[in-house]
Structure formats: C-alpha cells, structure tokens
Motif scaffolding. Structure first.
Motif, PDB file in Angstrom:
ATOM      1  N   THR A 111       0.831  -1.210   0.000  1.00 27.02           N
ATOM      2  CA  THR A 111       0.000   0.000   0.000  1.00 27.02           C
ATOM      3  C   THR A 111       0.867   1.263   0.000  1.00 27.02           C
ATOM      4  OG1 THR A 111      -0.139  -0.206   2.398  1.00 27.02           O
ATOM      5  CG2 THR A 111      -1.979  -1.087   1.123  1.00 27.02           C
ATOM      6  N   HIS A 112       2.065   1.170   0.553  1.00 31.19           N
ATOM      7  CA  HIS A 112       2.972   2.328   0.550  1.00 31.19           C
ATOM      8  C   HIS A 112       3.543   2.573  -0.837  1.00 31.19           C
ATOM      9  CE1 HIS A 112       3.270   3.143   4.942  1.00 31.19           C
ATOM     10  NE2 HIS A 112       2.733   1.934   4.959  1.00 31.19           N
ATOM     11  N   VAL A 113       3.799   1.503  -1.565  1.00 35.79           N
ATOM     12  CA  VAL A 113       4.269   1.650  -2.949  1.00 35.79           C
ATOM     13  C   VAL A 113       3.153   2.283  -3.782  1.00 35.79           C
ATOM     14  CG1 VAL A 113       5.184   0.445  -4.977  1.00 35.79           C
ATOM     15  CG2 VAL A 113       5.751  -0.385  -2.671  1.00 35.79           C
ATOM     16  N   LEU A 114       1.932   1.798  -3.570  1.00 35.52           N
ATOM     17  CA  LEU A 114       0.774   2.358  -4.276  1.00 35.52           C
ATOM     18  C   LEU A 114       0.627   3.850  -3.986  1.00 35.52           C
ATOM     19  CD1 LEU A 114      -1.948   2.162  -5.833  1.00 35.52           C
ATOM     20  CD2 LEU A 114      -3.021   1.558  -3.642  1.00 35.52           C
ATOM     21  N   ALA A 115       0.703   4.216  -2.708  1.00 31.54           N
ATOM     22  CA  ALA A 115       0.520   5.622  -2.337  1.00 31.54           C
ATOM     23  C   ALA A 115       1.588   6.503  -2.982  1.00 31.54           C
ATOM     24  CB  ALA A 115       0.562   5.763  -0.813  1.00 31.54           C
ATOM     25  N   ALA A 116       2.830   6.026  -2.994  1.00 26.70           N
ATOM     26  CA  ALA A 116       3.914   6.820  -3.578  1.00 26.70           C
ATOM     27  C   ALA A 116       3.755   6.920  -5.092  1.00 26.70           C
ATOM     28  CB  ALA A 116       5.269   6.211  -3.222  1.00 26.70           C
ATOM     29  N   ALA A 117       3.297   5.833  -5.727  1.00 24.91           N
ATOM     30  CA  ALA A 117       3.089   5.855  -7.183  1.00 24.91           C
ATOM     31  C   ALA A 117       1.957   6.822  -7.527  1.00 24.91           C
ATOM     32  CB  ALA A 117       2.769   4.450  -7.691  1.00 24.91           C
ATOM     33  N   ALA A 118       0.918   6.829  -6.692  1.00 26.47           N
ATOM     34  CA  ALA A 118      -0.212   7.724  -6.924  1.00 26.47           C
ATOM     35  C   ALA A 118       0.232   9.176  -6.781  1.00 26.47           C
ATOM     36  CB  ALA A 118      -1.334   7.408  -5.939  1.00 26.47           C
ATOM     37  N   GLN A 119       0.987   9.433  -5.731  1.00 29.63           N
ATOM     38  CA  GLN A 119       1.456  10.798  -5.503  1.00 29.63           C
ATOM     39  C   GLN A 119       2.364  11.263  -6.649  1.00 29.63           C
ATOM     40  OE1 GLN A 119       3.862  11.347  -2.033  1.00 29.63           O
ATOM     41  NE2 GLN A 119       2.983  13.358  -1.613  1.00 29.63           N
ATOM     42  N   ALA A 120       3.263  10.387  -7.070  1.00 33.62           N
ATOM     43  CA  ALA A 120       4.219  10.767  -8.117  1.00 33.62           C
ATOM     44  C   ALA A 120       3.517  10.997  -9.451  1.00 33.62           C
ATOM     45  CB  ALA A 120       5.281   9.686  -8.262  1.00 33.62           C
ATOM     46  N   SER A 121       2.443  10.276  -9.690  1.00 27.97           N
ATOM     47  CA  SER A 121       1.777  10.415 -10.989  1.00 27.97           C
ATOM     48  C   SER A 121       0.623  11.409 -10.923  1.00 27.97           C
ATOM     49  CB  SER A 121       1.284   9.054 -11.481  1.00 27.97           C
ATOM     50  OG  SER A 121       0.410   8.486 -10.538  1.00 27.97           O
ATOM     51  N   GLY A 122       0.311  11.904  -9.731  1.00 30.48           N
ATOM     52  CA  GLY A 122      -0.766  12.877  -9.589  1.00 30.48           C
ATOM     53  C   GLY A 122      -2.134  12.287  -9.886  1.00 30.48           C
ATOM     54  N   ARG A 123      -2.287  10.998  -9.603  1.00 32.69           N
ATOM     55  CA  ARG A 123      -3.564  10.328  -9.874  1.00 32.69           C
ATOM     56  C   ARG A 123      -4.073   9.637  -8.613  1.00 32.69           C
ATOM     57  NH1 ARG A 123      -2.611   6.226 -14.099  1.00 32.69           N
ATOM     58  NH2 ARG A 123      -4.854   6.030 -13.909  1.00 32.69           N
ATOM     59  N   PRO A 124      -5.392   9.417  -8.533  1.00 34.84           N
ATOM     60  CA  PRO A 124      -5.932   8.772  -7.338  1.00 34.84           C
ATOM     61  C   PRO A 124      -5.382   7.356  -7.157  1.00 34.84           C
ATOM     62  CG  PRO A 124      -7.701   9.663  -8.723  1.00 34.84           C
ATOM     63  CD  PRO A 124      -6.439   9.746  -9.519  1.00 34.84           C
ATOM     64  N   ALA A 125      -5.097   7.007  -5.904  1.00 33.79           N
ATOM     65  CA  ALA A 125      -4.553   5.678  -5.600  1.00 33.79           C
ATOM     66  C   ALA A 125      -5.500   4.581  -6.078  1.00 33.79           C
ATOM     67  CB  ALA A 125      -4.299   5.553  -4.097  1.00 33.79           C
ATOM     68  N   ARG A 126      -6.796   4.844  -5.935  1.00 32.12           N
ATOM     69  CA  ARG A 126      -7.761   3.814  -6.330  1.00 32.12           C
ATOM     70  C   ARG A 126      -7.624   3.460  -7.822  1.00 32.12           C
ATOM     71  NH1 ARG A 126     -12.849   1.445  -5.709  1.00 32.12           N
ATOM     72  NH2 ARG A 126     -12.912   1.890  -3.495  1.00 32.12           N
ATOM     73  N   GLU A 127      -7.432   4.493  -8.636  1.00 31.03           N
ATOM     74  CA  GLU A 127      -7.276   4.271 -10.083  1.00 31.03           C
ATOM     75  C   GLU A 127      -6.050   3.417 -10.377  1.00 31.03           C
ATOM     76  OE1 GLU A 127      -8.800   8.367 -11.797  1.00 31.03           O
ATOM     77  OE2 GLU A 127      -7.046   7.653 -12.920  1.00 31.03           O
ATOM     78  N   ILE A 128      -4.926   3.787  -9.732  1.00 30.90           N
ATOM     79  CA  ILE A 128      -3.672   3.051  -9.955  1.00 30.90           C
ATOM     80  C   ILE A 128      -3.832   1.609  -9.470  1.00 30.90           C
ATOM     81  CG2 ILE A 128      -1.183   2.989  -9.462  1.00 30.90           C
ATOM     82  CD1 ILE A 128      -1.344   5.669 -10.354  1.00 30.90           C
ATOM     83  N   ALA A 129      -4.525   1.448  -8.337  1.00 33.48           N
ATOM     84  CA  ALA A 129      -4.724   0.100  -7.789  1.00 33.48           C
ATOM     85  C   ALA A 129      -5.508  -0.746  -8.787  1.00 33.48           C
ATOM     86  CB  ALA A 129      -5.456   0.185  -6.451  1.00 33.48           C
ATOM     87  N   GLU A 130      -6.598  -0.194  -9.288  1.00 33.93           N
ATOM     88  CA  GLU A 130      -7.434  -0.963 -10.225  1.00 33.93           C
ATOM     89  C   GLU A 130      -6.655  -1.309 -11.500  1.00 33.93           C
ATOM     90  OE1 GLU A 130     -11.762   0.712  -8.719  1.00 33.93           O
ATOM     91  OE2 GLU A 130     -10.885   1.513 -10.569  1.00 33.93           O
ATOM     92  N   GLU A 131      -5.939  -0.320 -12.013  1.00 28.68           N
ATOM     93  CA  GLU A 131      -5.180  -0.531 -13.257  1.00 28.68           C
ATOM     94  C   GLU A 131      -4.085  -1.571 -13.087  1.00 28.68           C
ATOM     95  OE1 GLU A 131      -5.452   3.864 -15.180  1.00 28.68           O
ATOM     96  OE2 GLU A 131      -3.429   3.042 -14.861  1.00 28.68           O
ATOM     97  N   THR A 132      -3.313  -1.433 -11.992  1.00 32.90           N
ATOM     98  CA  THR A 132      -2.170  -2.341 -11.830  1.00 32.90           C
ATOM     99  C   THR A 132      -2.647  -3.763 -11.533  1.00 32.90           C
ATOM    100  OG1 THR A 132      -1.956  -1.601  -9.518  1.00 32.90           O
ATOM    101  CG2 THR A 132      -0.505  -0.577 -11.133  1.00 32.90           C
ATOM    102  N   THR A 133      -3.769  -3.880 -10.829  1.00 32.96           N
ATOM    103  CA  THR A 133      -4.305  -5.215 -10.551  1.00 32.96           C
ATOM    104  C   THR A 133      -4.811  -5.860 -11.839  1.00 32.96           C
ATOM    105  OG1 THR A 133      -4.842  -4.700  -8.258  1.00 32.96           O
ATOM    106  CG2 THR A 133      -6.101  -6.474  -9.269  1.00 32.96           C
ATOM    107  N   ARG A 134      -5.513  -5.081 -12.631  1.00 31.13           N
ATOM    108  CA  ARG A 134      -6.004  -5.595 -13.926  1.00 31.13           C
ATOM    109  C   ARG A 134      -4.811  -6.021 -14.802  1.00 31.13           C
ATOM    110  NH1 ARG A 134      -8.323  -1.064 -16.315  1.00 31.13           N
ATOM    111  NH2 ARG A 134      -9.617  -0.894 -14.466  1.00 31.13           N
TER     112      ARG A 134
END
Ligand SMILES: [Zn+2]
Length: 267
Positions: free
Chosen positions: A236-259
C-alpha cells in the motif's frame, strides 16, 4: 486510503521463501490480505528457491502463485539440468512466469559470461514454454535490452521488475512492449527521485506493483519497524507513492495495476 476504500492489490514479486519469513509466514500472508493485497506472486531466484516457492504456492491460488528461474547472482550454477528441472516446475499451474532472471553488473556475483549464458537459456525456455519473464536489470540495460530485442517476437512478454533505470531505458523497454514493476524504491526520498519523475511515463496497462519483500522496506513507513523487514502488506505504501508521483488517485492506480497483473500472469 480509508479502510472502506481498499481495493484489491497484487504483489507481483515477494521473496516469501526467504528465511526472514520462516517463523511467521501465515501471519505475513494474513496481514497482506487485511491490507487488500489479495494475491502474491512468490519469486523464485534459484532452482532450490523456485522449488520452495512452488511448494509454498502450489494449490493456494488465488492467494499465492510462483515464478521459477535463476537470478543472475546464481547464474554460475546454471547447467542443462537446471533447464530441465525448471521446465518440470513450470508444468505446475501455480508457476506463472519464468524468472527471476536477467543481468546484474552491479555486483557481478556470477561472471558476466555465465550471466549472459544463463539468461539466454532462460529466454529460450520462456519461448518454448510460452511463459512471460520476470526480469532483473541492475546496471545491465544495454545487454539485457539487446537480448530481449532479439527474442521479443518469440516470448509472451516480460516485466522488468524493480525498475530503477533512466527515462531512456524506460522507453526502450516500453518500445519492446514490456511491462514495468516498481517497488518501495519509489518511497525513497533520495534515491527514488528519478523513478518518481518518470512514473507518469509508464502507460496504463504496463505498470505493476511489487514489494520485493523482505528487501526494500518503504521509507515512508512511520514509524519504521525495528526489524527493517519488508512484507507484502506494505505494498500500500508503494501504491501511495506511485499515486502521488503520478498525480492520480490511488484507487485508479490500484485498479489498473491489478487488472494489468491479472492479464500479465493469467491469474
Ligand atoms: Zn531483482
């Protein structure tokens, strides 16, 4: 993220056969699930470790899967028998990728010639077995890219795990239609800066998340655990940092990376 917003995550690379997890693996897996990390792909880094990874993951889908391969550090142990035994392991449906394999010119624990030979043998295996590759590149982009380019039409795909390279290296891999795995390296306020700046360049459908546990404890963990051991729950910390760095919601990144991980590993 608040608890009710937790979406499913997949840790595409955790070294759960490492002795650091010897005493409390069930708790580690339970904590991962509580944190939303529903699936973990256990990395195989040598023939022995791959056998243990498969032992652990076999019959435990969709919670655990495994990879089977020989890390460049162990390349000097690679023989024709190794290839035969990896092929046997890969026949188990829990094995979803060939690797960890690749090149490591940072530490050169195996001579470069041995690394190149072992990697090429595993490229051949991946091609023959139709499995994607779980790839390790440490200061070896040029040679790794050259070999991947040569084999690209024959291999199903590949993820450059724990990517820490440059923008040019990133685009060279993306141009080969490869995937990129990012770890807690992105949580490092010093050495993760370059990775933070280029994560926006990784298109949807090409990015996946991993802990590389027990290594690379995210530096955003407060307080840092005294034991310094990383574990899949901290994805979850990797997700949060990726979301912050890309300026996108964590939920979006989570859904995309899981898919993306589901499609890549066929899980
Ligand atoms: Zn690696």
């Amino acid at each position: 993220m608040p608890a009710e917003e937790i979406v499913e995550l997949i840790d595409i690379g955790a070294n759960l056969t490492n002795k650091a997890f010897h005493d409390d693996l069930d708790d580690v897996i339970r904590r991962a699930q509580d944190a939303g990390v529903s699936t973990i792909v256990v990395t195989g880094t040598s023939l022995d470790a791959s056998e243990r990874a498969l032992e652990l993951a076999s019959g435990r889908a969709p919670t655990l899967y495994a990879t089977a391969g020989v890390h460049p550090h162990d390349a000097k142990t690679f023989t024709p028998t190794t290839a035969t035994r990896l092929t046997a392991l890969a026949a188990n449906p829990a094995v979803r990728a060939l690797g960890e394999c690749g090149l490591d010119y940072n530490r050169n624990f195996s001579p470069r010639d041995a690394q190149l030979d072992a990697f090429e043998a595993q490229l051949e295996l991946a091609a023959a077995l139709g499995l994607p590759l779980f790839l390790h590149d440490r200061e070896a982009h040029h040679d790794l890219h050259t070999l991947l380019k040569r084999y690209r039409t024959r291999i199903a795909g590949g993820v450059v795990h724990c990517f820490t390279g440059t923008l040019n290296e990133l685009h060279a891999y993306l141009d080969l239609d490869l995937h990129i795995g990012i770890t807690g390296w992105i949580c490092d306020e010093r050495r993760g800066l370059e990775l933070r700046s280029l994560v926006r360049d990784i298109p949807a459908g090409r990015l996946m998340l991993e802990t590389d546990a027990p290594y690379l404890l995210p530096r955003t963990l407060r307080p840092a655990p005294a034991h310094r051991r990383n574990e899949p729950a901290f994805l979850t910390h990797v997700l949060a940092a990726a979301a912050q760095a890309s300026g996108r919601p964590a939920r979006e990144i989570a859904e995309e990376t899981t898919r993306t991980a589901r499609a890549f590993f066929g899980i």
